[in-house]
Write an enzyme that holds these catalytic residues in place. Structure first.
Site, PDB file in Angstrom:
ATOM      1  CB  CYS A   5     -28.113 -61.253 -21.478  1.00 31.51           C
ATOM      2  SG  CYS A   5     -29.018 -59.974 -20.588  1.00 31.51           S
ATOM      3  CG  HIS A  29     -24.262 -57.042 -18.971  1.00 31.05           C
ATOM      4  ND1 HIS A  29     -24.911 -57.936 -18.143  1.00 31.05           N
ATOM      5  CD2 HIS A  29     -25.090 -56.855 -20.033  1.00 31.05           C
ATOM      6  CE1 HIS A  29     -26.085 -58.279 -18.679  1.00 31.05           C
ATOM      7  NE2 HIS A  29     -26.208 -57.638 -19.833  1.00 31.05           N
ATOM      8  CG  HIS A  85     -29.668 -55.420 -19.339  1.00 32.41           C
ATOM      9  ND1 HIS A  85     -29.605 -56.790 -19.519  1.00 32.41           N
ATOM     10  CD2 HIS A  85     -30.976 -55.139 -19.103  1.00 32.41           C
ATOM     11  CE1 HIS A  85     -30.821 -57.309 -19.409  1.00 32.41           C
ATOM     12  NE2 HIS A  85     -31.664 -56.339 -19.150  1.00 32.41           N
ATOM     13  CB  THR A  95     -25.644 -50.568  -4.630  1.00 35.84           C
ATOM     14  OG1 THR A  95     -25.030 -50.998  -3.414  1.00 35.84           O
ATOM     15  CG2 THR A  95     -24.598 -50.590  -5.740  1.00 35.84           C
ATOM     16  CE1 TYR A 114     -15.787 -43.562  -1.330  1.00 38.11           C
ATOM     17  CE2 TYR A 114     -14.239 -41.923  -0.495  1.00 38.11           C
ATOM     18  CZ  TYR A 114     -14.508 -43.036  -1.269  1.00 38.11           C
ATOM     19  OH  TYR A 114     -13.492 -43.619  -1.998  1.00 38.11           O
ATOM     20  CD  GLN A 115     -20.575 -36.463   6.192  1.00 38.68           C
ATOM     21  OE1 GLN A 115     -19.408 -36.096   6.228  1.00 38.68           O
ATOM     22  NE2 GLN A 115     -21.402 -36.296   7.217  1.00 38.68           N
ATOM     23  CG  ASN A 123     -28.677 -43.343   5.129  1.00 40.24           C
ATOM     24  OD1 ASN A 123     -28.337 -42.608   6.054  1.00 40.24           O
ATOM     25  ND2 ASN A 123     -28.883 -44.645   5.302  1.00 40.24           N
ATOM     26  NE  ARG A 128     -17.307 -47.056   8.871  1.00 38.27           N
ATOM     27  CZ  ARG A 128     -16.028 -47.388   8.849  1.00 38.27           C
ATOM     28  NH1 ARG A 128     -15.588 -48.228   7.915  1.00 38.27           N
ATOM     29  NH2 ARG A 128     -15.187 -46.905   9.740  1.00 38.27           N
ATOM     30  CG  ASN A 137     -19.130 -48.266 -10.946  1.00 42.12           C
ATOM     31  OD1 ASN A 137     -20.008 -48.630 -11.722  1.00 42.12           O
ATOM     32  ND2 ASN A 137     -18.359 -47.218 -11.181  1.00 42.12           N
ATOM     33  CB  CYS A 145     -16.544 -45.112  -8.551  1.00 44.28           C
ATOM     34  SG  CYS A 145     -15.667 -46.225  -9.657  1.00 44.28           S
ATOM     35  CG  HIS A 146     -12.697 -41.364 -11.718  1.00 40.76           C
ATOM     36  ND1 HIS A 146     -13.613 -41.959 -12.571  1.00 40.76           N
ATOM     37  CD2 HIS A 146     -12.519 -40.093 -12.182  1.00 40.76           C
ATOM     38  CE1 HIS A 146     -13.949 -41.092 -13.513  1.00 40.76           C
ATOM     39  NE2 HIS A 146     -13.309 -39.952 -13.289  1.00 40.76           N
ATOM     40  CB  SER A 151     -14.767 -35.209   4.117  1.00 37.14           C
ATOM     41  OG  SER A 151     -16.007 -35.756   3.738  1.00 37.14           O
ATOM     42  CD  GLU A 172     -12.766 -36.708 -14.671  1.00 45.01           C
ATOM     43  OE1 GLU A 172     -13.332 -36.042 -13.780  1.00 45.01           O
ATOM     44  OE2 GLU A 172     -13.137 -37.843 -15.008  1.00 45.01           O
TER      45      GLU A 172
END
EC number: 2.1.1.63
Length: 207
Positions: A5, A29, A85, A95, A114-115, A123, A128, A137, A145-146, A151, A172
């Site tokens: 790279c 990256h 990459h 992940t 998250y759940q 899974n 967690r 991330n 991820c924001h 829950s 958003e």
């Protein structure tokens, strides 16, 4: 990181301050949030779009995508997501699976818990671990991820800081408080109702 790279970097201004993009000819990256975080109340303060300069194609594509995200969100689906990459995308892992699911399923204006994301990744008991994947991330905003919240309706943690997460959600169209997780009419909602938490595979060409 691949020893072949040849890393390049560029920066652009955003409502969140400066963003640093790094990548090579094979893919993006990292996206780093360098600037001072902002509050949801400042969501109207948007700098002019950054110029899409020369460089590796993934960096140019990412710059164009981020410009659309901040300035033309209604057209975001018209802009290609650059190849990725970073090493996390180069080998199979939970992940990697979580990040791909988040990218492909949870679209602009949607949120997921998250759940629920753990279930989509195969899974349901790994909420967690999903939190750990969000912290790791390498390309925030692009891989959203924001949009992953608690829950209970709490916003939850964010590597860029709570104010940044609140700003992105407000940008958003979300009101802070109890969210409609996934959005029953959106793609995430369809997956949650019909896909039954199957894990699936990353899209071709994104290795």
């Amino acid at each position: 990181m691949d020893k072949d790279c040849e890393m390049k970097r560029t920066t652009l201004d955003s409502p969140l301050g400066k963003l640093e993009l790094s990548g090579c000819e094979q893919g993006l990256h990292e996206i780093k949030l360098l600037g001072k975080g902002t509050s949801a109340a400042d969501a109207v303060e948007v700098p002019a779009p950054a110029a899409v300069l020369g460089g590796p194609e993934p960096l140019m594509q990412c710059t164009a995508w981020l410009n659309a995200y901040f300035h033309q969100p209604e057209a975001i689906e018209e802009f290609p997501v650059p190849a990725l990459h970073h090493p996390v995308f180069q080998q199979e892992s939970f992940t990697r699976q979580v990040l791909w699911k988040l990218l492909k399923v949870v679209k602009f204006g949607e949120v997921i818990s998250y759940q629920q994301l753990a279930a989509l990744a195969g899974n349901p008991k790994a909420a967690r671990a999903v939190g750990g994947a969000m912290r790791g991330n390498p390309v925030p905003i692009l891989i959203p991820c924001h949009r992953v919240v608690c829950s209970s309706g709490a916003v939850g943690n964010y590597s860029g800081g709570l104010a940044v997460k609140e700003w992105l959600l407000a940008h958003e169209g979300h009101r802070l408080g109890k969210p409609g997780l996934g959005g029953s009419s959106g793609l995430a909602g369809a997956w949650l109702k019909g896909a039954g938490a199957t894990s699936g595979s990353p899209p071709a060409g994104r290795n």
